[in-house]
Scaffold this motif. Sequence first.
Motif, mmCIF file in Angstrom:
data_model
loop_
_atom_site.group_PDB
_atom_site.id
_atom_site.type_symbol
_atom_site.label_atom_id
_atom_site.label_comp_id
_atom_site.label_asym_id
_atom_site.label_seq_id
_atom_site.Cartn_x
_atom_site.Cartn_y
_atom_site.Cartn_z
ATOM 1 N N SER A 1 0.854 -1.193 0.000
ATOM 2 C CA SER A 1 0.000 0.000 0.000
ATOM 3 C C SER A 1 0.887 1.239 0.000
ATOM 4 O O SER A 1 2.046 1.187 0.431
ATOM 5 C CB SER A 1 -0.888 0.010 1.243
ATOM 6 O OG SER A 1 -0.074 0.245 2.382
ATOM 7 N N TRP A 2 0.345 2.340 -0.462
ATOM 8 C CA TRP A 2 1.124 3.593 -0.454
ATOM 9 C C TRP A 2 1.568 3.928 0.969
ATOM 10 O O TRP A 2 2.705 4.312 1.207
ATOM 11 C CB TRP A 2 0.307 4.742 -1.046
ATOM 12 C CG TRP A 2 0.346 4.766 -2.552
ATOM 13 C CD1 TRP A 2 -0.644 4.369 -3.405
ATOM 14 C CD2 TRP A 2 1.438 5.217 -3.377
ATOM 15 N NE1 TRP A 2 -0.228 4.538 -4.722
ATOM 16 C CE2 TRP A 2 1.039 5.061 -4.722
ATOM 17 C CE3 TRP A 2 2.704 5.727 -3.122
ATOM 18 C CZ2 TRP A 2 1.863 5.407 -5.799
ATOM 19 C CZ3 TRP A 2 3.538 6.070 -4.177
ATOM 20 C CH2 TRP A 2 3.108 5.904 -5.504
ATOM 21 N N ASN A 3 0.625 3.772 1.935
ATOM 22 C CA ASN A 3 0.971 4.126 3.322
ATOM 23 C C ASN A 3 2.154 3.345 3.835
ATOM 24 O O ASN A 3 3.063 3.896 4.454
ATOM 25 C CB ASN A 3 -0.223 3.851 4.246
ATOM 26 C CG ASN A 3 -1.063 5.104 4.362
ATOM 27 O OD1 ASN A 3 -0.561 6.194 4.051
ATOM 28 N ND2 ASN A 3 -2.309 4.947 4.783
ATOM 29 N N ASN A 4 2.120 2.037 3.582
ATOM 30 C CA ASN A 4 3.224 1.208 4.079
ATOM 31 C C ASN A 4 4.526 1.534 3.344
ATOM 32 O O ASN A 4 5.599 1.508 3.942
ATOM 33 C CB ASN A 4 2.886 -0.276 3.962
ATOM 34 C CG ASN A 4 1.856 -0.665 5.008
ATOM 35 O OD1 ASN A 4 1.684 0.053 6.000
ATOM 36 N ND2 ASN A 4 1.158 -1.771 4.791
ATOM 37 N N ALA A 5 4.413 1.835 2.071
ATOM 38 C CA ALA A 5 5.626 2.206 1.317
ATOM 39 C C ALA A 5 6.243 3.464 1.924
ATOM 40 O O ALA A 5 7.452 3.520 2.176
ATOM 41 C CB ALA A 5 5.276 2.432 -0.152
ATOM 42 N N ILE B 1 10.057 3.984 3.891
ATOM 43 C CA ILE B 1 11.061 5.006 3.530
ATOM 44 C C ILE B 1 11.325 5.915 4.725
ATOM 45 O O ILE B 1 12.483 6.186 5.089
ATOM 46 C CB ILE B 1 10.599 5.850 2.321
ATOM 47 C CG1 ILE B 1 10.234 4.933 1.145
ATOM 48 C CG2 ILE B 1 11.689 6.832 1.899
ATOM 49 C CD1 ILE B 1 9.537 5.645 -0.006
ATOM 50 N N GLY B 2 10.254 6.373 5.351
ATOM 51 C CA GLY B 2 10.397 7.281 6.509
ATOM 52 C C GLY B 2 11.245 6.640 7.599
ATOM 53 O O GLY B 2 12.131 7.279 8.170
ATOM 54 N N ASN B 3 10.975 5.366 7.890
ATOM 55 C CA ASN B 3 11.741 4.675 8.945
ATOM 56 C C ASN B 3 13.215 4.585 8.585
ATOM 57 O O ASN B 3 14.080 4.840 9.420
ATOM 58 C CB ASN B 3 11.192 3.268 9.178
ATOM 59 C CG ASN B 3 9.846 3.312 9.893
ATOM 60 O OD1 ASN B 3 9.502 4.342 10.500
ATOM 61 N ND2 ASN B 3 9.076 2.241 9.809
#
Length: 763
Positions: free
Chosen positions: A141-145, A149-151
Motif C-alpha cells: 500500500s502507499w501508506n506502508n511504502a 522510507i520514513g523509517n
Amino acid sequence: MHKKTDAQPPEKLTGIQTIDIPKSAVGAKAIKSALAHINDEVGIIKGIGLLKSLNQKNGFDCPGCAWPDPDAKRAFLAEYCENGAKAVAEEATKNKVSPLFFATHSVKELSKLSDYEIGKSGRITHPMYLPEGKDNYEEISWNNAFKIIGNELNALDSPDEAIFYTSGRTSNEAAFLYQLFVRQFGTNNLPDCSNMCHESSGAALSETLGIGKGSVTLDDFNHTDLVIVIGQNPGTNHPRMLTALSETKKKGGKIITINPLPEVGLLNYKDPQNPLKWIGSGQNLTDLFLQIKINGDVALLKVILKLMKEKEDAEPYSVFNHQFIEEKTAGLDILLKDLDNYSINELLPQTGLTLAQIKEATNLIINNEKIIFCWAMGLTQHKNGVDNIREIVNILLLKGSIGKQGAGTCPVRGHSNVQGDRTMGIWEKPLASFLDNLEKEFSFKAPRKHGFDVVDAIEAMHQKKAKVFFGMGGNFISATPDTEFTAEALQNCNLTVQVSTKLNRSHLIHGKKALILPCLGRSEKDFQASGEQFISVENSMGIVHQSHGHLEPCSEKLLSEPAIVAGLANVTLKNSTTNWSKLISNYDLIRNKIEATIPGFQNFNKRVRVKGGFYLPNNARENNFEPTKTGKANFSINKPSEIKLKKNHFLMMTIRTHDQYNTTIYGLNDRYRGVLNERRVIFMNQEDMNYLGIKKLDLVDLISHFNDEKREAKGFLAVPYNIPKQCTATYFPEANVLVPIKSKADISNTPTSKTVIITIHKR
Ligand SMILES: Nc1nc2c(c(=O)[nH]1)N[C@H]1C(S)=C(S)[C@@H](COP(=O)(O)OP(=O)(O)OC[C@H]3O[C@@H](n4cnc5c(=O)[nH]c(N)nc54)[C@H](O)[C@@H]3O)O[C@H]1N2
Ligand SMILES: Nc1nc2c(c(=O)[nH]1)N[C@H]1C(S)=C(S)[C@@H](COP(=O)(O)OP(=O)(O)OC[C@H]3O[C@@H](n4cnc5c(=O)[nH]c(N)nc54)[C@H](O)[C@@H]3O)O[C@H]1N2
Ligand SMILES: [Mo]
C-alpha cells in the motif's frame, strides 16, 4: 577488471542489417515511423487524439526534449516530431506491468532482458516492494511504502547519508516540493541528470556571463546571420530545431556544423509539415561542415581565435567589437596574451581539419555580426567540457554577439524540464540567497553544506557513506558511468526507491530492500482535492508554461509526483510546519510558494494561465552581466585536450541512436546512420579497421584504459563509417561500463562519456 553482471545489458546480438545512409532527414519516412510507434503502443485512434494536444497551448508538453514551441502560431496536429511521437507512445502504451507480472517474473529473470524488452513491458500500475532476500516484488500500500522510507531515513546517523536523485521530467511543482522536503529533512544531496548533461554549460556560462542558461529565443533564429551547431545531433535529439534552422536559411543566414560525424539531419532536411516538399531533394542546411576529431574543439576554436586576432592586428577595428568589449567585458588582455602561447601548427593536428577549412569558418565569423552557437553533449561530456563552452563565449564576446537580436548562446537542453528543475532548486550547490528565502517562507533551518552530485553520490554509496537512494524518475544504473561500479554502489544501500512510470533496469539493480513508486505521466489527468490540476515546465529558452494531461491515468493506484513527496514528508518529517497535504490539494498553492521564494515568478498563477506562458528574466539576453564576479562578461583562458593517444588506442564517444530516449529504447534501428536491428555496434574509420585487420561486421571486444584501470565490454559489431581516424562511436547505455567513474570534467564533474580511451580486440 569488473566481471559482467546483470547491471549491463545482455551481450546478445539481434541480427544487424545495414542500409544506405539516407540523404535527408524527416520527410515522409519520419511520419510513417511516428505513426507506426503510435499504432503499436497506443492504438491509432487514441494516438491521434494524443498528438492533437501535444505542444498545443491548451495541451500537454512533449515529454521528449526541451526545444521550445513557437510563441505565436502553432500548427494543428503538427507541433511534434517523429521522436516526440515515440516519447508519447512510450508513455501512453497499452502494456502494463501489474502485480501479477511481478509475481510471475523474478528480478533475476527480468535482469536477463535487454533494455528494449524491459521498456516494452509497459507502465507500472501499483506500488511494489522487494523485501530483503526476496526474488519477486510484491504489491504494497502507499501508506506502508511511505512508512518504510520514513523509517529508513530517520534511522540514518545523518541526513547526509541519503541521496535524492532527480531526472529532468519532473514538473516545476513536484521539483519545488521535492527539494523543500529534502532540505527540511536536512541535506543538499540532490544530484540530478544535469550533472551528466549540461553541467559543463551551466558552470561555464555562469562564470563568464552570469547566468547558467542560454541567452537566445526561438525568434532569434529568424534574425541571425550565422548559426554554428557544434557537438549536437538535432535531427535525432531535437528534430523541431531543424524547423528553426530551416527558417534561418530561408532568411539568408548561414550554418556551420562541427561534428565528428556527418549527421544526416543537419545536412539535409525535408519539412514534415509540408508534404509537397517530401518529394525532391530537400533543403541543404549546412553551408560548411567541419569534421572535427573527438575532443578537438578547443583546438579548433583557438585556431579561429588566433586567426581573428591576426586579422584584427593587421587591420584594427575590422574584427573585434571594441565598443562592446570596452563597455561590457573583462579580461581581454589575458586572453590575447594566452593565445600567443599556442601555435596554429601545433593545434591543427588535434582538429583533423585543414587550415583552409578553418579559415573559411573564421571568415564567416569575421564577416557576420549576429552569431548563435548551439551545442549539446558533444561539448559537455569531456575532461575540458567547461573549457569548450568558455571558448565559445570568447568568440561571441569578441564579436559583441550576445544580448542582441539574432545572437547569443544556445545550449540545447535534454530532458523536457531539466532546466526548470534547476530553477526550482534541484541542485547540490544551492545559492545562499535561495536557502535564505526558503528559511523565511517555511520557518526551518536549511542545510548549508553542499551535497553530492551524481559522481560523488556514487562514490559515497560505494564507500557506504550513503545508505538510502531515492530516485525521482530516471534510470540511475543505466544512465550513470562505470556500470559495474555503480551497481556495487546501489547494492550497498539499505534501501533504494524509484519513482517511475515504466519498468527499467534501476528496479532490478537494487539495495537490500527496494521500492517502486508508480507515478502519473505528463499525458495523464491529475486530480487532487480541489479538482483537476495542471503543472508547469520551463523549456530550453526559459519560457515557463503549463502542461495539461488529457488521458485517463493508466491505473487508479498512481499518484502524482507532488502527492508522493507530500506522502513522504508527512511520515518522515516530525517538526515540519509546512502543511504538505494542503499544498498538494491545489497546485496553485505550490506556485504561490515558488513565487515567494524564486526570482522571476511574480504573479505566477496569473501568468502561467496566459496561453504560451512567460519568459523568465535572463540577464545575458538583456546585455547585462552584473551577476558575474567582475560585474562584466568575462573572457577566459582554456585548455585544449591533453589526451595523447597511443598508436593502437582509440577515442570512443557514446551517442544516442534515432530510436531511443536516453535509456528508454524505442526500437533497434538507427535509420539515419544506416544501421537496423542492432545496438551493439562500434562505428570505425575504414583505415583503422584495415590497420587492425577488422572487417565489416566482425565481432570485437572493447577495453577502456584509464590510468592503470581496465574495463571491458564484449561483443560489438564493427561498422565502417565516415568518422575521423582514431575516433569511434558506440551507443549509450551499452558502452557505459567503459566510462571510468573517476574520468570526469574539470569543474563540472560531468562524466567524460564522449572521450573514452579504448583498445579494440577482434574475437
Ligand atoms: N529522441 C531523443 N531525443 C533526445 C534524447 C534522446 O535520447 N532521444 N536525449 C535528450 C537528452 S537528455 C539530451 S542531453 C539531448 C542530447 O542531444 P545530443 O547531444 O545531440 O546527443 P548525443 O547522441 O549524445 O550526440 C552528441 C553529438 O555530438 C557529437 N560529438 C561527440 N563528441 C564530439 C566532440 O568531441 N566534438 C564535437 N564537435 N561533436 C562531438 C556526436 O557525433 C553527436 O552528433 O537530447 C535530448 N533529446
Ligand atoms: N555513456 C553515456 N551516458 C549518459 C549520456 C551519454 O551521452 N552517454 N547522457 C547523459 C544524459 S545527457 C542524461 S540527461 C542522463 C539521463 O539519465 P536519466 O534521466 O536518469 O535517464 P532516462 O533514461 O531519461 O530515464 C528514463 C526513466 O524515467 C522514468 N520516467 C519517464 N517519465 C517519467 C515521469 O514523468 N516521472 C517519473 N518519475 N519517471 C519518469 C521511466 O521509468 C524511465 O525508465 O544520462 C546520461 N548518461
Ligand atoms: Mo541530457
